[in-house]
Design a protein around this motif. Structure first.
Motif, PDB file in Angstrom:
ATOM      1  N   GLY A   4       0.825  -1.219   0.000  1.00 37.05           N
ATOM      2  CA  GLY A   4       0.000   0.000   0.000  1.00 37.05           C
ATOM      3  C   GLY A   4       0.854   1.261   0.000  1.00 37.05           C
ATOM      4  O   GLY A   4       0.544   2.248  -0.679  1.00 37.05           O
ATOM      5  N   THR A   5       1.949   1.224   0.747  1.00 37.14           N
ATOM      6  CA  THR A   5       2.860   2.379   0.772  1.00 37.14           C
ATOM      7  C   THR A   5       3.459   2.581  -0.610  1.00 37.14           C
ATOM      8  O   THR A   5       3.550   3.708  -1.117  1.00 37.14           O
ATOM      9  N   ASP A   6       3.835   1.448  -1.244  1.00 39.17           N
ATOM     10  CA  ASP A   6       4.396   1.553  -2.596  1.00 39.17           C
ATOM     11  C   ASP A   6       3.367   2.078  -3.594  1.00 39.17           C
ATOM     12  O   ASP A   6       3.714   2.813  -4.521  1.00 39.17           O
ATOM     13  N   CYS A   7       2.100   1.683  -3.431  1.00 43.85           N
ATOM     14  CA  CYS A   7       1.061   2.196  -4.344  1.00 43.85           C
ATOM     15  C   CYS A   7       1.040   3.724  -4.316  1.00 43.85           C
ATOM     16  O   CYS A   7       0.835   4.379  -5.335  1.00 43.85           O
ATOM     17  N   ILE A   8       1.222   4.273  -3.163  1.00 44.06           N
ATOM     18  CA  ILE A   8       1.083   5.721  -3.015  1.00 44.06           C
ATOM     19  C   ILE A   8       2.392   6.462  -3.316  1.00 44.06           C
ATOM     20  O   ILE A   8       2.377   7.562  -3.872  1.00 44.06           O
ATOM     21  N   HIS A   9       3.525   5.820  -3.012  1.00 36.26           N
ATOM     22  CA  HIS A   9       4.792   6.564  -3.125  1.00 36.26           C
ATOM     23  C   HIS A   9       5.776   6.064  -4.176  1.00 36.26           C
ATOM     24  O   HIS A   9       6.566   6.868  -4.688  1.00 36.26           O
ATOM     25  N   ALA A  10       5.792   4.777  -4.484  1.00 37.45           N
ATOM     26  CA  ALA A  10       6.889   4.255  -5.325  1.00 37.45           C
ATOM     27  C   ALA A  10       6.916   4.940  -6.685  1.00 37.45           C
ATOM     28  O   ALA A  10       5.907   5.003  -7.377  1.00 37.45           O
ATOM     29  N   GLY A  11       8.041   5.488  -7.022  1.00 35.17           N
ATOM     30  CA  GLY A  11       8.229   6.138  -8.321  1.00 35.17           C
ATOM     31  C   GLY A  11       7.578   7.497  -8.438  1.00 35.17           C
ATOM     32  O   GLY A  11       7.628   8.128  -9.494  1.00 35.17           O
ATOM     33  N   GLN A  12       6.933   7.970  -7.348  1.00 36.83           N
ATOM     34  CA  GLN A  12       6.137   9.200  -7.451  1.00 36.83           C
ATOM     35  C   GLN A  12       6.595  10.264  -6.456  1.00 36.83           C
ATOM     36  O   GLN A  12       5.783  10.829  -5.733  1.00 36.83           O
ATOM     37  N   GLU A  53       7.497   8.273 -17.167  1.00 39.21           N
ATOM     38  CA  GLU A  53       8.567   7.640 -16.387  1.00 39.21           C
ATOM     39  C   GLU A  53       8.100   7.337 -14.962  1.00 39.21           C
ATOM     40  O   GLU A  53       8.420   6.283 -14.398  1.00 39.21           O
ATOM     41  N   ALA A  54       7.333   8.252 -14.375  1.00 34.51           N
ATOM     42  CA  ALA A  54       6.825   8.011 -13.012  1.00 34.51           C
ATOM     43  C   ALA A  54       5.901   6.789 -13.006  1.00 34.51           C
ATOM     44  O   ALA A  54       5.953   5.926 -12.120  1.00 34.51           O
ATOM     45  N   PHE A  55       5.037   6.712 -14.010  1.00 27.98           N
ATOM     46  CA  PHE A  55       4.113   5.575 -14.150  1.00 27.98           C
ATOM     47  C   PHE A  55       4.908   4.271 -14.305  1.00 27.98           C
ATOM     48  O   PHE A  55       4.609   3.251 -13.670  1.00 27.98           O
ATOM     49  N   GLU A  56       5.938   4.313 -15.120  1.00 34.50           N
ATOM     50  CA  GLU A  56       6.754   3.099 -15.347  1.00 34.50           C
ATOM     51  C   GLU A  56       7.467   2.679 -14.060  1.00 34.50           C
ATOM     52  O   GLU A  56       7.510   1.485 -13.727  1.00 34.50           O
ATOM     53  N   ARG A  57       7.992   3.662 -13.323  1.00 33.09           N
ATOM     54  CA  ARG A  57       8.682   3.331 -12.071  1.00 33.09           C
ATOM     55  C   ARG A  57       7.699   2.740 -11.065  1.00 33.09           C
ATOM     56  O   ARG A  57       8.010   1.790 -10.341  1.00 33.09           O
ATOM     57  N   SER A  58       6.482   3.296 -11.035  1.00 32.58           N
ATOM     58  CA  SER A  58       5.482   2.852 -10.069  1.00 32.58           C
ATOM     59  C   SER A  58       5.102   1.389 -10.303  1.00 32.58           C
ATOM     60  O   SER A  58       5.147   0.562  -9.384  1.00 32.58           O
ATOM     61  N   VAL A  59       4.729   1.043 -11.543  1.00 25.67           N
ATOM     62  CA  VAL A  59       4.302  -0.340 -11.800  1.00 25.67           C
ATOM     63  C   VAL A  59       5.478  -1.303 -11.634  1.00 25.67           C
ATOM     64  O   VAL A  59       5.319  -2.404 -11.107  1.00 25.67           O
ATOM     65  N   ALA A  60       6.672  -0.874 -12.075  1.00 24.67           N
ATOM     66  CA  ALA A  60       7.848  -1.742 -11.908  1.00 24.67           C
ATOM     67  C   ALA A  60       8.035  -2.064 -10.431  1.00 24.67           C
ATOM     68  O   ALA A  60       8.255  -3.231 -10.060  1.00 24.67           O
ATOM     69  N   TRP A 236      -0.917   9.651 -16.302  1.00 21.22           N
ATOM     70  CA  TRP A 236      -1.293  10.330 -15.050  1.00 21.22           C
ATOM     71  C   TRP A 236      -2.555   9.707 -14.450  1.00 21.22           C
ATOM     72  O   TRP A 236      -2.632   9.466 -13.243  1.00 21.22           O
ATOM     73  N   LEU A 237      -3.530   9.418 -15.314  1.00 23.87           N
ATOM     74  CA  LEU A 237      -4.759   8.777 -14.810  1.00 23.87           C
ATOM     75  C   LEU A 237      -4.438   7.425 -14.176  1.00 23.87           C
ATOM     76  O   LEU A 237      -4.959   7.081 -13.112  1.00 23.87           O
ATOM     77  N   ALA A 238      -3.566   6.662 -14.840  1.00 24.87           N
ATOM     78  CA  ALA A 238      -3.224   5.345 -14.298  1.00 24.87           C
ATOM     79  C   ALA A 238      -2.453   5.489 -12.983  1.00 24.87           C
ATOM     80  O   ALA A 238      -2.686   4.739 -12.032  1.00 24.87           O
ATOM     81  N   LEU A 239      -1.569   6.491 -12.920  1.00 22.15           N
ATOM     82  CA  LEU A 239      -0.812   6.732 -11.672  1.00 22.15           C
ATOM     83  C   LEU A 239      -1.766   7.072 -10.530  1.00 22.15           C
ATOM     84  O   LEU A 239      -1.611   6.604  -9.405  1.00 22.15           O
ATOM     85  N   ARG A 240      -2.755   7.890 -10.836  1.00 26.32           N
ATOM     86  CA  ARG A 240      -3.745   8.265  -9.820  1.00 26.32           C
ATOM     87  C   ARG A 240      -4.535   7.028  -9.400  1.00 26.32           C
ATOM     88  O   ARG A 240      -4.823   6.838  -8.218  1.00 26.32           O
ATOM     89  N   GLY A 241      -4.871   6.167 -10.377  1.00 32.22           N
ATOM     90  CA  GLY A 241      -5.574   4.937 -10.054  1.00 32.22           C
ATOM     91  C   GLY A 241      -4.761   4.031  -9.140  1.00 32.22           C
ATOM     92  O   GLY A 241      -5.288   3.433  -8.194  1.00 32.22           O
ATOM     93  N   ILE A 242      -3.466   3.954  -9.401  1.00 32.04           N
ATOM     94  CA  ILE A 242      -2.598   3.051  -8.630  1.00 32.04           C
ATOM     95  C   ILE A 242      -2.604   3.401  -7.143  1.00 32.04           C
ATOM     96  O   ILE A 242      -2.453   2.525  -6.294  1.00 32.04           O
ATOM     97  N   LYS A 243      -2.831   4.684  -6.827  1.00 33.18           N
ATOM     98  CA  LYS A 243      -2.778   5.070  -5.404  1.00 33.18           C
ATOM     99  C   LYS A 243      -3.808   4.321  -4.557  1.00 33.18           C
ATOM    100  O   LYS A 243      -3.650   4.211  -3.342  1.00 33.18           O
ATOM    101  N   THR A 244      -4.867   3.817  -5.202  1.00 34.80           N
ATOM    102  CA  THR A 244      -5.871   3.065  -4.435  1.00 34.80           C
ATOM    103  C   THR A 244      -5.950   1.601  -4.883  1.00 34.80           C
ATOM    104  O   THR A 244      -6.923   0.920  -4.565  1.00 34.80           O
TER     105      THR A 244
END
Ligand code: P1T
Length: 380
Positions: A4-12, A53-60, A236-244
């Motif tokens: 959950g912490t990674d969903c909100i912070h990883a890569g962002q 790049e932020a989106f790629e870092r987050s999912v990775a 950006w939409l996907a990054l916002r989605g990942i937070k939850t």
């Protein structure tokens, strides 16, 4: 860190110029250069974009990968993986993959000289039997779309590696919250980020993640050279989605279990597919390699006419392609997502004219159960 912490912070992390806590949408096609051959790391937006790049870092990070390479759709991501191969190469692929995956392999890459064997990969013997000296990739979807067949990913990885090939896994139905195939030996993982990763049915995208440096380099080349990149807004939409993602996935699965409990007792349901059922083929493997069973549920009501009545009778579920959004969707795979698969093959895999697929959303569980139960009354 926890998931959950990674969903909100990883890569962002915060944007360095202003401190903006939310990753900005870098809506630009190009970047000012300081002089000839001198730039700030960003030349042209097909090649680099900070939001992407932020989106790629987050999912990775969520998949435990070192790299993510984003694409314009799930199919563009699957295409890029296939473009790692050459004419003359052979692929062993799960037979019950998403119909669009079957279609692009069968109707595009086959024409370009790559051959495919579609087999039931839930039995490792079928993988071995289909293997040839030219096989370079094992492509597995688990659970499959739409009959939720399970392949043992560790065994699949062992087979691929013993022949010097690589294993690609389509993890769309699970999301990284429920399954992380790289930890089970896969070399690349692909997602249609259109689905759970974004989670709100408002963009189309795809991503491939890997920790293999050579595969990463070749995919990064393909991302830029072939150019099927996602726009910054969609990233950006996907990054916002990942937070939850973690919260949504828990609710999705909780609701799916309640819907499955009702379906499992219903006299109009002739066959029910859900990996959480103790008698679902591969249930034990799913229990071992997944952190849950997800929220995709399929059931057979026996005929096209009965399926038609059910999909038209629901009021909260929406008849639509796609899955993984917060809203519940219902679909008819034979006519919709798997129309490109020959009927005889569909029937053999259980994708019959009576099969209905649910993507269980995160509305109130009681409303969803009532909706499906009421729709089934129409054919009872
Ligand atoms: O639609 P796109 O983002 O290109 O993703 C393709 C894709 C890849 N892999 C799986 C497992 C999928 O389910 C999909 C797309 N599936 C649907 C649209 C559907 O309704 O099943």
């Amino acid at each position: 860190m926890g998931f959950g912490t990674d969903c909100i912070h990883a890569g962002q992390s915060s944007e360095p110029t202003t401190g903006s806590v939310a990753v900005p949408v870098f809506q630009t096609s190009t970047y000012e250069q300081i002089g000839i051959g001198q730039h700030r790391g960003y030349e042209y937006a097909r090649t680099q974009n900070p939001t992407r790049e932020a989106f790629e870092r987050s999912v990775a990070a969520l998949e435990g990968a070192s790299e993510g390479i984003a694409f314009a759709s799930g199919l563009a991501a699957i295409g890029a993986i296939t473009q790692l191969l050459s004419s003359g190469d052979h692929v062993v692929c799960t037979d019950n993959v998403y119909g669009g995956t079957y279609r692009v392999f069968d109707q595009l890459y086959r024409r370009l000289g790559i051959t495919f064997s579609f087999v039931d990969t839930s039995d490792p013997q079928n993988i071995e039997s289909a293997w040839t000296d030219a096989t370079k990739m094992l492509f597995v979807e688990s659970p499959t779309n739409p009959v939720l067949s399970i392949t043992d990913l560790s065994v699949a990885a062992e087979i691929a590696h013993s022949h010097g090939a690589f294993l690609a896994v389509d993890n769309t139905f699970m999301s990284p919250f429920l399954q992380r195939p790289l930890g089970l030996g896969a070399d690349v993982v692909v997602h249609s980020t259109t689905k759970y990763i974004n989670g709100h049915s408002d963009m189309v995208g795809g991503i491939v993640v890997t920790s293999d440096e050579s595969i990463h380099e070749r995919l990064r080349f393909l991302q830029n050279a072939a150019g099927a990149v996602p726009g910054p807004w969609d990233c950006w939409l996907a990054l916002r989605g990942i937070k939850t993602l973690h919260i949504r996935m828990r609710e999705h699965e909780k609701n799916a279990r309640v819907v499955v409990a009702m379906l499992s007792d219903h006299r109009s349901v002739q066959k029910l597919y859900y990996p959480g059922l103790a008698d679902h083929p591969g249930h034990e493997i799913a229990e071992r390699q997944q952190d849950g069973f997800g929220a995709m549920v399929s059931f057979d009501v026996g005929s096209l006419d009965r399926a038609q009545k059910v999909v038209q009778a629901v009021k909260i579920f929406t008849l639509a392609e796609s899955l993984g959004g917060v809203e519940s969707l219902i679909s008819h795979p034979a006519a919709m997502t798997h129309a490109a698969v020959p009927k005889a093959d569909r029937d053999a895999m259980g994708v019959t004219d009576g099969l209905v697929r649910l993507s269980v959303g995160i509305e109130d569980a009681e409303d969803l159960v009532d909706d499906v139960r009421n729709a089934l009354e129409v054919i009872s």
